[in-house]
Design a protein around this motif. Structure first.
Motif, PDB file in Angstrom:
ATOM      1  N   UNK A  89       0.833  -1.203   0.000  1.00  0.00           N
ATOM      2  CA  UNK A  89       0.000   0.000   0.000  1.00  0.00           C
ATOM      3  C   UNK A  89       0.869   1.256   0.000  1.00  0.00           C
ATOM      4  N   UNK A  90       0.250   2.379   0.070  1.00  0.00           N
ATOM      5  CA  UNK A  90       1.005   3.615   0.247  1.00  0.00           C
ATOM      6  C   UNK A  90       1.509   3.710   1.686  1.00  0.00           C
ATOM      7  N   UNK A  91       2.603   4.406   1.845  1.00  0.00           N
ATOM      8  CA  UNK A  91       3.134   4.687   3.177  1.00  0.00           C
ATOM      9  C   UNK A  91       3.026   6.195   3.367  1.00  0.00           C
ATOM     10  N   UNK A  92       1.993   6.653   4.016  1.00  0.00           N
ATOM     11  CA  UNK A  92       1.678   8.085   4.007  1.00  0.00           C
ATOM     12  C   UNK A  92       2.708   8.971   4.687  1.00  0.00           C
ATOM     13  N   UNK A  93       3.525   8.395   5.604  1.00  0.00           N
ATOM     14  CA  UNK A  93       4.497   9.211   6.331  1.00  0.00           C
ATOM     15  C   UNK A  93       5.942   8.948   5.892  1.00  0.00           C
ATOM     16  N   UNK A  94       6.143   8.039   4.947  1.00  0.00           N
ATOM     17  CA  UNK A  94       7.484   7.634   4.549  1.00  0.00           C
ATOM     18  C   UNK A  94       8.232   8.788   3.880  1.00  0.00           C
ATOM     19  N   UNK A  95       9.429   9.092   4.406  1.00  0.00           N
ATOM     20  CA  UNK A  95      10.268  10.135   3.811  1.00  0.00           C
ATOM     21  C   UNK A  95      11.553   9.572   3.206  1.00  0.00           C
ATOM     22  N   UNK A  96      12.008   8.407   3.678  1.00  0.00           N
ATOM     23  CA  UNK A  96      13.286   7.824   3.255  1.00  0.00           C
ATOM     24  C   UNK A  96      13.058   6.375   2.860  1.00  0.00           C
ATOM     25  N   UNK A  97      13.340   6.044   1.577  1.00  0.00           N
ATOM     26  CA  UNK A  97      13.196   4.663   1.102  1.00  0.00           C
ATOM     27  C   UNK A  97      14.447   4.271   0.332  1.00  0.00           C
ATOM     28  N   UNK A  98      15.126   3.229   0.810  1.00  0.00           N
ATOM     29  CA  UNK A  98      16.324   2.712   0.149  1.00  0.00           C
ATOM     30  C   UNK A  98      16.138   1.227  -0.133  1.00  0.00           C
ATOM     31  N   UNK A  99      16.050   0.893  -1.435  1.00  0.00           N
ATOM     32  CA  UNK A  99      16.016  -0.496  -1.881  1.00  0.00           C
ATOM     33  C   UNK A  99      17.232  -0.810  -2.745  1.00  0.00           C
ATOM     34  N   UNK A 100      18.232   0.061  -2.703  1.00  0.00           N
ATOM     35  CA  UNK A 100      19.392  -0.072  -3.577  1.00  0.00           C
ATOM     36  C   UNK A 100      20.261  -1.272  -3.259  1.00  0.00           C
ATOM     37  N   UNK A 101      21.034  -1.708  -4.274  1.00  0.00           N
ATOM     38  CA  UNK A 101      21.995  -2.795  -4.132  1.00  0.00           C
ATOM     39  C   UNK A 101      21.323  -4.090  -3.687  1.00  0.00           C
ATOM     40  N   UNK A 102      20.303  -4.488  -4.442  1.00  0.00           N
ATOM     41  CA  UNK A 102      19.633  -5.760  -4.226  1.00  0.00           C
ATOM     42  C   UNK A 102      19.517  -6.492  -5.553  1.00  0.00           C
ATOM     43  N   UNK A 103      18.576  -7.399  -5.669  1.00  0.00           N
ATOM     44  CA  UNK A 103      18.388  -8.182  -6.890  1.00  0.00           C
ATOM     45  C   UNK A 103      16.949  -8.043  -7.375  1.00  0.00           C
ATOM     46  N   UNK A 104      16.473  -6.819  -7.393  1.00  0.00           N
ATOM     47  CA  UNK A 104      15.102  -6.515  -7.797  1.00  0.00           C
ATOM     48  C   UNK A 104      15.063  -6.289  -9.298  1.00  0.00           C
ATOM     49  N   UNK A 105      14.132  -6.908  -9.999  1.00  0.00           N
ATOM     50  CA  UNK A 105      14.187  -6.886 -11.457  1.00  0.00           C
ATOM     51  C   UNK A 105      12.841  -6.627 -12.132  1.00  0.00           C
ATOM     52  N   UNK A 106      11.973  -5.891 -11.511  1.00  0.00           N
ATOM     53  CA  UNK A 106      10.668  -5.593 -12.095  1.00  0.00           C
ATOM     54  C   UNK A 106      10.699  -4.222 -12.765  1.00  0.00           C
ATOM     55  N   UNK A 107       9.546  -3.781 -13.235  1.00  0.00           N
ATOM     56  CA  UNK A 107       9.414  -2.390 -13.629  1.00  0.00           C
ATOM     57  C   UNK A 107       9.310  -1.537 -12.364  1.00  0.00           C
ATOM     58  N   UNK A 108       9.262  -0.245 -12.539  1.00  0.00           N
ATOM     59  CA  UNK A 108       9.248   0.675 -11.404  1.00  0.00           C
ATOM     60  C   UNK A 108       8.060   0.343 -10.485  1.00  0.00           C
ATOM     61  N   UNK A 109       8.312   0.072  -9.197  1.00  0.00           N
ATOM     62  CA  UNK A 109       7.218  -0.281  -8.273  1.00  0.00           C
ATOM     63  C   UNK A 109       6.218   0.869  -8.129  1.00  0.00           C
ATOM     64  N   UNK A 110       4.960   0.587  -8.443  1.00  0.00           N
ATOM     65  CA  UNK A 110       3.955   1.658  -8.480  1.00  0.00           C
ATOM     66  C   UNK A 110       3.720   2.275  -7.108  1.00  0.00           C
ATOM     67  N   UNK A 111       3.784   1.462  -6.054  1.00  0.00           N
ATOM     68  CA  UNK A 111       3.432   1.987  -4.734  1.00  0.00           C
ATOM     69  C   UNK A 111       4.316   3.170  -4.346  1.00  0.00           C
ATOM     70  N   UNK A 112       5.533   3.183  -4.876  1.00  0.00           N
ATOM     71  CA  UNK A 112       6.464   4.256  -4.506  1.00  0.00           C
ATOM     72  C   UNK A 112       5.919   5.623  -4.902  1.00  0.00           C
ATOM     73  N   UNK A 113       5.263   5.690  -6.046  1.00  0.00           N
ATOM     74  CA  UNK A 113       4.761   6.984  -6.530  1.00  0.00           C
ATOM     75  C   UNK A 113       3.578   7.491  -5.716  1.00  0.00           C
ATOM     76  N   UNK A 114       3.077   6.663  -4.789  1.00  0.00           N
ATOM     77  CA  UNK A 114       1.979   7.104  -3.917  1.00  0.00           C
ATOM     78  C   UNK A 114       2.473   7.558  -2.551  1.00  0.00           C
ATOM     79  N   UNK A 115       3.785   7.458  -2.337  1.00  0.00           N
ATOM     80  CA  UNK A 115       4.372   7.878  -1.049  1.00  0.00           C
ATOM     81  C   UNK A 115       4.726   9.355  -1.153  1.00  0.00           C
ATOM     82  N   UNK A 116       3.755  10.189  -0.935  1.00  0.00           N
ATOM     83  CA  UNK A 116       3.854  11.602  -1.305  1.00  0.00           C
ATOM     84  C   UNK A 116       4.816  12.418  -0.453  1.00  0.00           C
TER      85      UNK A 116
END
Length: 578
Positions: free
Chosen positions: A187-214
């Motif tokens: 879901x959306x994370x309404x209070x999220x200010x810092x998100x780091x998923x770097x340096x992993x093995x993620x291989x999808x298209x851009x995760x949609x939920x991120x664009x809802x974390x305003x």
């Protein structure tokens, strides 16, 4: 009367129980901590955790208690601990609100029982050796504001149950081996200010939920294998972003004109992707931008003059693209730049004289373009802070200005493969911090330059300066020029020299035996010096009897020969250095 007495007795017992229960609970917490300590293979920092001090556990190192005497915080960051969490009794410490074990050597799995700490607001297990998946029970920690598992060896999918943490503000799962999840369950994370998923093995298209974390201000998806285009909603929704890092993925497409909506952006890192098209003027309408990295993409066309509007830029790195313009003179307006790299493009024309305004540069790399003209004295006078000046593989010409000696902070000077000519300035001897000098493949001609080390040694009152110079050179490449004369014996004083190339010049005379003093030498130009080294041995060393007077020189030469192929030594011939 009897009833009243019984009531008073009951009340006294209840009061006594209430007084004793917290103490018993506290003792249980202390015992649980002691049990975990005993399971650790390294816990020297926990000396205060002792059975003899169990009643004062709130004063133990790393322990914080609430007003009721119950453990509410554990902070053992960087405490030198080694072991696991397998014997950590989570259910005995249910009042924990902060749990920090970052920067240790703890490994194994993350126990599912961690989910019992439902009062936690901060959980930091970063920079350890944990190697399991994140247990789904993590979703029970609904009060969390801060969660970091970064820099471990964790595997598996990121559990969608993390989506239950609706209050989380800081989420760092970077530097692990996490695999792609079903992002549609996040879901959306309404209070999220810092998100780091770097340096992993993620291989999808851009995760949609991120664009809802305003409220995001920091987003790092670098060094994965994400694909596809960046959704427009990123540029329209995440208008609070200050840091965006998509480096080393497979994102593609052109930059959206809507990037101007990210008006608070300070760092934009898009290196090593498949972005294409032109750099739009819209990028230049982000006034707060300090770092712009577009390395190794498919950008084409010109570097827009509007780049000069980015007056807060500290770093501009556009290397390894297909830019085919000149360097815009407006770039000089970015006078806070410390790091400018335009290498590996198709840039042409001379350096704009206005670049002398870039007086804060510490690193300038323009290699492998088609840039022309001279290096003007006004540049050198202004670039006093340069540490790296690397402009190899271009079409620069003219003589080096004497002002080159003003760049006393230089560590690397590489002018290789240009058309510089004339004498090499002896002022280069003033560059006391220089450890790599590459002037190869130019048209320099100077009988005296090779002697500048020796000449400097003979200057009165300069012993300290020369000592520092001799201790810093690790690389000298003067190949493919027009040098003549002898190799000076003083070159053997370059104590830490690892690479020496004097090939393809017109050097004459003997190879100085002092070359044998170069005990750190790893690479000696073979074609250039092999013939004379071999000739020296033929003249001075008899196969059956080594003349006593040449013995020490022979030992020194053996150091030089240690990295020359045996077959080359056997086949070497007398001859001129070519």
């Amino acid at each position: 009367m009897k009833t009243s007495y019984l009531f008073l007795t009951y009340l006294s017992l209840l009061t006594l129980c209430l007084c004793l229960c917290p103490s018993r609970a506290a003792t249980s917490e202390a015992e649980a901590l002691m049990r975990w300590k005993s399971s650790l293979s390294s816990s020297a920092s926990l000396k205060s955790w002792s059975v003899n001090n169990i009643s004062n556990h709130c004063r133990w190192i790393g322990i914080r208690c609430n007003d009721g005497g119950s453990v509410s915080g554990i902070d053992l960051s960087g405490a030198g601990l080694a072991g696991t969490l397998h014997l950590f009794h989570f259910t005995a410490l249910l009042n924990l609100t902060t749990f920090k074990l970052n920067g240790n050597a703890l490994g194994g799995s993350i126990p599912a029982a961690l989910g019992n700490l439902t009062s936690l607001t901060l959980l930091d297990l970063s920079n350890n050796l944990f190697s399991s998946a994140i247990p789904p029970e993590i979703g029970r920690l609904t009060e969390l504001r801060y969660l970091s598992f970064s820099s471990n060896r964790m595997v598996g999918e990121i559990p969608y149950q993390i989506g239950n943490m609706r209050k989380v503000r800081f989420l760092d799962l970077g530097f692990n081996h996490f695999e792609t999840s079903d992002w549609s369950r996040f879901p959306t994370f309404p209070f999220l200010t810092h998100l780091n998923l770097g340096w992993n093995e993620l291989n999808s298209e851009f995760p949609h939920f991120i664009t809802t974390c305003l409220n995001l201000t920091f987003l790092d998806l670098s060094v994965n294998t994400f694909t596809g285009q960046i959704p427009k909603s990123l540029f329209t929704n995440l208008v609070k972003l200050e840091y965006l890092n998509l480096t080393s993925n497979s994102f593609q497409g052109s930059l959206s004109p809507n990037i101007t909506n990210l008006s608070k952006l300070k760092e934009l890192r898009l290196a090593d992707n498949l972005f294409s098209g032109n750099i739009l003027d819209s990028v230049s309408l982000i006034p707060s931008l300090q770092i712009l990295e577009l390395i190794d993409n498919l950008f084409i066309g010109e570097i827009p003059p509007s780049i000069g509007l980015l007056t807060n830029l500290l770093t501009l790195d556009l290397r390894m693209n297909r830019f085919n313009s000149s360097i815009p003179q407006e770039l000089s307006l970015c006078n806070k730049l410390t790091y400018l790299v335009l290498s590996d493009n198709s840039l042409s024309g001379p350096l704009p004289p206005s670049l002398s305004n870039l007086g804060n540069l510490s690193e300038l790399r323009l290699s492998r373009n088609s840039l022309t003209g001279e290096i003007l004295p006004r540049f050198i006078k202004s670039w006093r802070k340069l540490i790296y000046l690397i402009i190899e593989d271009n079409k620069f010409s003219g003589e080096l200005p004497p002002e080159i000696g003003l760049l006393t902070n230089l560590k690397v000077l590489s002018l290789m493969n240009n058309s510089f000519s004339g004498s090499i300035r002896l002022e280069i001897g003033n560059l006391i911090n220089l450890w790599e000098l590459d002037l190869s493949t130019n048209n320099f001609s100077d009988d005296e330059f090779l002697n500048y080390v020796e000449m400097r040694l003979n200057l009165k009152g300069q012993d300290q300066l020369i000592t520092r110079l001799l201790e810093t050179f690790t690389t000298i490449d003067l190949s493919s020029n027009r040098f003549s004369g002898n190799i000076p014996p003083s070159i053997g004083n370059l104590k830490i020299l690892k690479y020496l190339n004097l090939s393809h010049n017109s050097l004459t005379g003997h190879i100085p035996s002092s070359l044998g003093n170069l005990s750190e030498l790893e690479s000696l130009d073979q074609a250039a010096l092999l013939a004379r080294v071999t000739a020296w041995f033929e003249k001075n060393i008899d196969d059956e009897n080594i003349a006593e007077k040449n013995f020490e020189d022979a030992k020194r030469f053996s150091r030089v020969l240690r990295f020359l192929p045996r077959e080359d030594i056997a086949g070497g011939q007398n001859g001129r250095n070519e």
